[in-house]
Enzyme design. Sequence first.
Site, PDB file in Angstrom:
ATOM      1  N   GLN A 179       7.947  -2.679   3.777  1.00 50.45           N
ATOM      2  CA  GLN A 179       8.011  -1.943   2.498  1.00 50.45           C
ATOM      3  C   GLN A 179       8.981  -2.570   1.504  1.00 50.45           C
ATOM      4  OE1 GLN A 179       5.949   0.359   1.550  1.00 50.45           O
ATOM      5  NE2 GLN A 179       4.994   0.913   3.486  1.00 50.45           N
ATOM      6  N   CYS A 215       0.467   6.216   8.984  1.00 50.76           N
ATOM      7  CA  CYS A 215       0.185   6.084  10.417  1.00 50.76           C
ATOM      8  C   CYS A 215       0.359   7.392  11.181  1.00 50.76           C
ATOM      9  CB  CYS A 215       1.086   5.029  11.038  1.00 50.76           C
ATOM     10  SG  CYS A 215       1.018   3.501  10.139  1.00 50.76           S
ATOM     11  N   ALA A 228       1.586  -5.755  10.645  1.00 47.29           N
ATOM     12  CA  ALA A 228       2.986  -5.537  11.011  1.00 47.29           C
ATOM     13  C   ALA A 228       3.148  -4.709  12.278  1.00 47.29           C
ATOM     14  CB  ALA A 228       3.730  -4.897   9.855  1.00 47.29           C
TER      15      ALA A 228
HETATM   16  N1  PMP Z   1       6.170  -1.042   9.192  1.00 46.78           N
HETATM   17  C1  PMP Z   1       6.202  -0.302   8.063  1.00 46.78           C
HETATM   18  C2  PMP Z   1       7.517   0.017   7.439  1.00 46.78           C
HETATM   19  C3  PMP Z   1       5.013   0.164   7.510  1.00 46.78           C
HETATM   20  O1  PMP Z   1       5.051   0.910   6.397  1.00 46.78           O
HETATM   21  C4  PMP Z   1       3.786  -0.157   8.133  1.00 46.78           C
HETATM   22  C5  PMP Z   1       2.469   0.353   7.571  1.00 46.78           C
HETATM   23  N2  PMP Z   1       2.325   1.759   7.673  1.00 46.78           N
HETATM   24  C6  PMP Z   1       3.801  -0.949   9.295  1.00 46.78           C
HETATM   25  C7  PMP Z   1       5.012  -1.374   9.786  1.00 46.78           C
HETATM   26  C8  PMP Z   1       2.529  -1.327   9.999  1.00 46.78           C
HETATM   27  O2  PMP Z   1       1.817  -2.278   9.259  1.00 46.78           O
HETATM   28  P1  PMP Z   1       0.258  -2.566   9.531  1.00 46.78           P
HETATM   29  O3  PMP Z   1      -0.494  -1.533   8.804  1.00 46.78           O
HETATM   30  O4  PMP Z   1       0.061  -3.951   8.970  1.00 46.78           O
HETATM   31  O5  PMP Z   1       0.056  -2.556  11.006  1.00 46.78           O
END
Ligand code: PMP
Length: 383
Positions: free
Chosen positions: A179, A323, A69
């Site tokens: 989410q 993150c 994402a």
């Molecule tokens: N958007 C949201 C709301 C998320 O919670 C996350 C994951 N932390 C991401 C985007 C990013 O997803 P990915 O780990 O697949 O890069």
Amino acid sequence: MLNFDHAASTPVHPDVIRTISEVTEAHSGNPSSIHRGGQAASRLLERSREVCAAALGVQSAEIVFTSGATESNNLAVKGMLLGRVDGRRHIVTTQIEHASVYESCRQLESFGFEVTYVAPEADGTVRPERILGAVRKDTALVSVIHVNNETGAVQPVEEIGRQLKRRDARVRFHVDGVQGFGRLALGLNAAGIDLYSLSAHKIGGPRGVGLLVVRSGVRLFPLISGGTQESGLRAGTENVPSIVGAAKAFRLAAEGQPERAERMNLLREYAVREVRKHKALTLTEPAHPAPHIVHFTFPGLKSQVILHTLEELGVLVSAQSACSAKTEKPSRVLEAMGRDRAHATSGIRFSLGDGHTQEEIRLLSEALEQAVSRLAPFEGRKR
Ligand code: PMP
């Protein structure tokens, strides 16, 4: 160890592991190759696209597979503004987006594009009228997260999308659905969503695979060039085994959504009651909480200290989102909600997953009680 950090990543579903392993063994072809081995891989890829499309109620040509994402959000936001040919150079988004939307917007600002970051209310929810009020004649994109990954606050994306399309159908609407998907029902058509980001590893799929729904007629500038894969929007050989596994995970998540939401809501209510028992903790109470997230602050202590204490007691949780977990900075999301520094540096998130039981919530509550009594004497000392 009890894992209450499913919003960061989920265990991969056993059927998905089996599928990935079978496809890895049986198919070594590059789906772009025109020989038999390539064509077999290509058929699997296209079948996976159909499975994802059916789970989302869209056409298979509208699914673009990505590495997750983060990439989907970058492609939606930057791809839209860089691809726009009608001179619209303004974005409306919120102060509570995931970093992959927020930082993409910041980057676009440095290229001369304009961004309005709408503030949430104190409960973490953004009001539709505030989003609509920020839309201008030159707005190209509105981007709103469905469920905030830190607080679990569900955003009124259906209402925003409906009002936006009535006001100006040429403004594109992007929703980061990571989410919300598999936990809440959301009709992309009814909500006027043009671009929708998902990640497989949040719902029992493998890490490193995601998708972006790009509704037909929506033009994007590709961020990764050098091949015609994914309709030219994302060059690079597709990770076929993981995509096939991800498609299965998306299908299972969509099919199980109503029952999952019901089960998780009950567990969530139990966990919320336990958090409320502690005077030292401030529960974050969004008007509409997602079924899988419980968030609170422990003002006077640092998130990391609480997190590690819970870890010593056998429970894995998150401070802020995964993150940005390694930073000691106050949470951008909590600050946007008007929380002071003591709150914004002491957030903790429990997030529930498919296998959790009442007994595990009881054990979580015990660990929380011990953590609070261990930490309460230190509260405020190192503020
Ligand atoms: N958007 C949201 C709301 C998320 O919670 C996350 C994951 N932390 C991401 C985007 C990013 O997803 P990915 O780990 O697949 O890069």
